[in-house]
Design a protein around this motif. Sequence first.
Motif, PDB file in Angstrom:
ATOM      1  N   ARG A  14     -19.575 -66.271 -16.041  1.00 40.76           N
ATOM      2  CA  ARG A  14     -20.468 -65.138 -15.828  1.00 40.76           C
ATOM      3  C   ARG A  14     -21.632 -65.552 -14.954  1.00 40.76           C
ATOM      4  NH1 ARG A  14     -24.750 -64.199 -18.818  1.00 40.76           N
ATOM      5  NH2 ARG A  14     -25.530 -62.211 -18.072  1.00 40.76           N
ATOM      6  N   THR A  52     -30.260 -57.943 -16.877  1.00 43.43           N
ATOM      7  CA  THR A  52     -30.273 -57.573 -18.285  1.00 43.43           C
ATOM      8  C   THR A  52     -31.675 -57.297 -18.810  1.00 43.43           C
ATOM      9  OG1 THR A  52     -30.171 -59.928 -18.676  1.00 43.43           O
ATOM     10  CG2 THR A  52     -28.156 -58.724 -19.005  1.00 43.43           C
ATOM     11  N   SER A  53     -32.716 -57.739 -18.097  1.00 43.06           N
ATOM     12  CA  SER A  53     -34.051 -57.645 -18.680  1.00 43.06           C
ATOM     13  C   SER A  53     -35.082 -57.128 -17.702  1.00 43.06           C
ATOM     14  CB  SER A  53     -34.493 -59.022 -19.141  1.00 43.06           C
ATOM     15  OG  SER A  53     -33.555 -59.546 -19.984  1.00 43.06           O
ATOM     16  N   SER A  72     -39.652 -64.162 -19.864  1.00 44.60           N
ATOM     17  CA  SER A  72     -38.965 -64.818 -20.971  1.00 44.60           C
ATOM     18  C   SER A  72     -39.088 -66.341 -20.950  1.00 44.60           C
ATOM     19  CB  SER A  72     -37.507 -64.380 -20.949  1.00 44.60           C
ATOM     20  OG  SER A  72     -36.849 -64.846 -22.077  1.00 44.60           O
ATOM     21  N   HIS A  73     -37.958 -67.009 -20.857  1.00 44.90           N
ATOM     22  CA  HIS A  73     -37.921 -68.469 -20.927  1.00 44.90           C
ATOM     23  C   HIS A  73     -38.179 -69.122 -19.573  1.00 44.90           C
ATOM     24  CE1 HIS A  73     -34.212 -66.601 -19.864  1.00 44.90           C
ATOM     25  NE2 HIS A  73     -33.822 -67.707 -19.256  1.00 44.90           N
ATOM     26  N   THR A 105     -23.322 -59.086 -22.527  1.00 41.21           N
ATOM     27  CA  THR A 105     -24.585 -59.824 -22.597  1.00 41.21           C
ATOM     28  C   THR A 105     -25.754 -58.878 -22.342  1.00 41.21           C
ATOM     29  OG1 THR A 105     -23.563 -61.861 -21.912  1.00 41.21           O
ATOM     30  CG2 THR A 105     -25.916 -61.647 -21.464  1.00 41.21           C
ATOM     31  N   ARG A 149     -37.369 -59.335 -12.742  1.00 44.00           N
ATOM     32  CA  ARG A 149     -37.928 -60.700 -12.773  1.00 44.00           C
ATOM     33  C   ARG A 149     -37.943 -61.261 -11.367  1.00 44.00           C
ATOM     34  NH1 ARG A 149     -35.195 -63.121 -18.228  1.00 44.00           N
ATOM     35  NH2 ARG A 149     -36.201 -61.565 -19.548  1.00 44.00           N
ATOM     36  N   ASP A 182     -38.830 -64.163 -28.251  1.00 43.94           N
ATOM     37  CA  ASP A 182     -37.630 -63.511 -28.791  1.00 43.94           C
ATOM     38  C   ASP A 182     -36.473 -64.483 -29.001  1.00 43.94           C
ATOM     39  OD1 ASP A 182     -37.073 -63.789 -26.118  1.00 43.94           O
ATOM     40  OD2 ASP A 182     -36.653 -61.666 -25.740  1.00 43.94           O
ATOM     41  N   ARG A 183     -36.525 -65.649 -28.380  1.00 42.05           N
ATOM     42  CA  ARG A 183     -35.432 -66.612 -28.565  1.00 42.05           C
ATOM     43  C   ARG A 183     -35.798 -67.650 -29.624  1.00 42.05           C
ATOM     44  NH1 ARG A 183     -32.417 -67.954 -22.974  1.00 42.05           N
ATOM     45  NH2 ARG A 183     -32.369 -65.837 -22.141  1.00 42.05           N
ATOM     46  N   GLY A 221     -28.042 -62.900 -15.196  1.00 40.89           N
ATOM     47  CA  GLY A 221     -28.832 -61.777 -14.696  1.00 40.89           C
ATOM     48  C   GLY A 221     -30.316 -62.047 -14.799  1.00 40.89           C
ATOM     49  N   SER A 238     -27.292 -67.121 -26.105  1.00 39.18           N
ATOM     50  CA  SER A 238     -28.480 -67.516 -25.347  1.00 39.18           C
ATOM     51  C   SER A 238     -29.704 -67.613 -26.248  1.00 39.18           C
ATOM     52  CB  SER A 238     -28.727 -66.514 -24.225  1.00 39.18           C
ATOM     53  OG  SER A 238     -28.815 -65.195 -24.752  1.00 39.18           O
ATOM     54  N   ARG A 262     -22.756 -69.408 -15.297  1.00 34.98           N
ATOM     55  CA  ARG A 262     -22.656 -69.893 -16.670  1.00 34.98           C
ATOM     56  C   ARG A 262     -21.184 -69.998 -17.047  1.00 34.98           C
ATOM     57  NH1 ARG A 262     -27.861 -69.783 -17.808  1.00 34.98           N
ATOM     58  NH2 ARG A 262     -29.129 -67.884 -17.774  1.00 34.98           N
ATOM     59  N   GLU A 264     -26.799 -63.678 -29.939  1.00 34.44           N
ATOM     60  CA  GLU A 264     -26.252 -64.064 -28.648  1.00 34.44           C
ATOM     61  C   GLU A 264     -26.299 -65.574 -28.512  1.00 34.44           C
ATOM     62  OE1 GLU A 264     -27.037 -61.065 -25.311  1.00 34.44           O
ATOM     63  OE2 GLU A 264     -28.988 -61.479 -26.161  1.00 34.44           O
ATOM     64  N   LYS A 298     -34.392 -59.172 -29.966  1.00 32.45           N
ATOM     65  CA  LYS A 298     -34.150 -60.408 -30.689  1.00 32.45           C
ATOM     66  C   LYS A 298     -35.504 -60.978 -31.111  1.00 32.45           C
ATOM     67  CE  LYS A 298     -33.322 -62.871 -26.320  1.00 32.45           C
ATOM     68  NZ  LYS A 298     -33.094 -61.895 -25.245  1.00 32.45           N
ATOM     69  N   ASP A 311     -39.343 -69.144 -27.272  1.00 33.09           N
ATOM     70  CA  ASP A 311     -39.514 -69.136 -25.818  1.00 33.09           C
ATOM     71  C   ASP A 311     -40.805 -68.442 -25.396  1.00 33.09           C
ATOM     72  OD1 ASP A 311     -38.744 -66.594 -26.521  1.00 33.09           O
ATOM     73  OD2 ASP A 311     -37.649 -66.239 -24.662  1.00 33.09           O
TER      74      ASP A 311
HETATM   75  C1  G16 Z   1     -32.092 -61.678 -21.551  1.00 36.44           C
HETATM   76  C2  G16 Z   1     -31.604 -60.633 -22.479  1.00 36.44           C
HETATM   77  C3  G16 Z   1     -30.612 -61.258 -23.421  1.00 36.44           C
HETATM   78  C4  G16 Z   1     -29.494 -61.903 -22.662  1.00 36.44           C
HETATM   79  C5  G16 Z   1     -30.034 -62.831 -21.632  1.00 36.44           C
HETATM   80  C6  G16 Z   1     -28.932 -63.218 -20.712  1.00 36.44           C
HETATM   81  O1  G16 Z   1     -32.738 -62.656 -22.304  1.00 36.44           O
HETATM   82  O2  G16 Z   1     -32.690 -60.105 -23.208  1.00 36.44           O
HETATM   83  O3  G16 Z   1     -30.156 -60.293 -24.295  1.00 36.44           O
HETATM   84  O4  G16 Z   1     -28.656 -62.631 -23.490  1.00 36.44           O
HETATM   85  O5  G16 Z   1     -31.009 -62.203 -20.857  1.00 36.44           O
HETATM   86  O6  G16 Z   1     -29.398 -64.060 -19.747  1.00 36.44           O
HETATM   87  P1  G16 Z   1     -28.478 -64.453 -18.540  1.00 36.44           P
HETATM   88  O7  G16 Z   1     -28.065 -63.190 -17.844  1.00 36.44           O
HETATM   89  O8  G16 Z   1     -29.343 -65.357 -17.741  1.00 36.44           O
HETATM   90  O9  G16 Z   1     -27.289 -65.169 -19.132  1.00 36.44           O
HETATM   91  P2  G16 Z   1     -34.277 -62.985 -22.153  1.00 36.44           P
HETATM   92  O10 G16 Z   1     -34.620 -63.858 -23.326  1.00 36.44           O
HETATM   93  O11 G16 Z   1     -34.324 -63.706 -20.834  1.00 36.44           O
HETATM   94  O12 G16 Z   1     -34.974 -61.672 -22.148  1.00 36.44           O
END
Ligand code: G16
Length: 542
Positions: free
Chosen positions: A483, A17-18, A112-113, A343, A21, A280-281, A486, A364, A495, A362, A375, A276
């Motif tokens: 799920r 999703t991001s 991210s986190h 997501t 990483r 963004d969180r 990602g 998360s 999750r 979200e 976010k 985070d």
């Molecule tokens: C990223 C996306 C978020 C998403 C999250 C899902 O968050 O930017 O929109 O909700 O991944 O994470 P996972 O696939 O682990 O559930 P971030 O804050 O890591 O960029």
Amino acid sequence: MISVKSCDPFEGQKPGTSGLRKKTRVFMQPDYLETFVQSTFDAIGGLAGKRLVVGGDGRYFNRDAIQTILRMAAANGAAEVIVGQGGLLSTPAASNLIRKNKTDGGLILSASHNPGGIDADFGIKYNISNGGPAPEGITDAIFENTKSIREYKTLTTADIDLGAIGQQTLGDMTVTVVDPVVDYAQLMGQLFSFEKIKALLAGGFAVRFDAMHAVTGPYATYILEDLLGAPKGTVINGVPSEDFGKGHPDPNPIWAKPLVDEVMSDNGPDFAAASDGDGDRNMILGKGIYVTPSDSLAVLAANIHLAPGYTSGLAGIARSMPTSRAADEVAKSLGVQCYETPTGWKFFGNLLDDGRVTICGEESAGTGSDHVREKDGLWAVLLWLNILAERQTSVTDIMNSHWQAFGRHYYSRHDYEAIDSEIANTLMADIVAQLDSLSGTKAARLTIADANQFAYDDPVDGSISRNQGLRLFFEGGARAVLRLSGTGTEGATLRVYLERFEAPNGDLNMDPQAALKDVIDAVADLTQLQTRTGRNAPDVIT
Ligand code: G16
């Protein structure tokens, strides 16, 4: 022009999703970052004459990565790159700079986190000109390019001084180093009543913000302490460090436990929050209460008209599918639509650009609005403070009155981290294989009413995203979602999202885990996940 040695950044797997990483040492391998960056430049039709924003959350390797990107951008013919001073930009601030300066896009460096450091995690993603994460068309093209790339372009030059605000030249390209905070703070000042929040704080309303040694430190210190007059020390862990003080910059009750303990104590602050790695969180707490991200979205949606930037109300609400349906109740009462997306923040982009929604969220810990296309942790904190300043009441009272009006969606997420990928994939595949025959089946004390895989038809561009999570709907209205994450960098993270609705006249003050016991047992019965993963309990419960 440099030839790429054998390098497959995605290791044959599509990006999550991001963006990308991986472990930091993986990113530090020769040509690794370069392969991703050149593949990205090629995926957007080259960089000739284009302008970009570049910045990151300050984790280990951030500065080196930025120097590499700057050289490559110059060699690829970019006209200008805008960089945050010291290489720092929170993700929402980067989104704002892309929009404000009308650049062609931007590269954001963050995992991210996830923890930072040479033995921890690093990441990079591309955002498009609306300021939001690249849609699947572009991320797929980046992925395809990484499989066939043979060379990348770069220059041999000295490093740019990232500490000096102003313009410098690299080859034929301009590098503009900007203060990372001021433009963002200005935007917040347009959306919220700083006067009202100032008065609330001056009246003794105590706030604690935990920046978790990450990028929001300078933003929160400037806005909360310098502009809004909160006492010094309101922001804790406010100096960004390359390894986030050896912590895990994930704003949840596990990783921000000291903050939660403080707020749960008798003399804790009235309001507390954390953000985070890349800002963004958000996590929201009131004296004695933790607000789930799903509930926070619903409360913010119901009260957003109290903030000056949103007095005309909401066009609509969007939430990711696993997020609780609390926001749906608010949308219903406001007579606006609530969109359910997969997501990943990128799925909100079209809805925001098309003016269909004003606020998104979200489970998360992400909440945001149409002010940027990411976010935004501090935005959520300031909106909460603006609402508290208007309503002159406590977080607990706001939550209780919300549940009394709309009912309560008891909610929890159970994470099984770093499990064997094959076990995780087989577990999911086994449920998928049974999906059509699950209706009417008993699982512990519940009966399954329906089971399916979530698919999303984007109402704006018509694209379809399939296989976005397994949904189990139980008779009586409870729901469980399964799920695979990602965003992990080790094995697979499973999750399990659990939800049960309690009507306004029901018991609104149960312990969430107790309230969800039947759903938890039903998932365990159906999937045998604890036996299969060899775990007695989830690694993280939020
Ligand atoms: C990223 C996306 C978020 C998403 C999250 C899902 O968050 O930017 O929109 O909700 O991944 O994470 P996972 O696939 O682990 O559930 P971030 O804050 O890591 O960029």
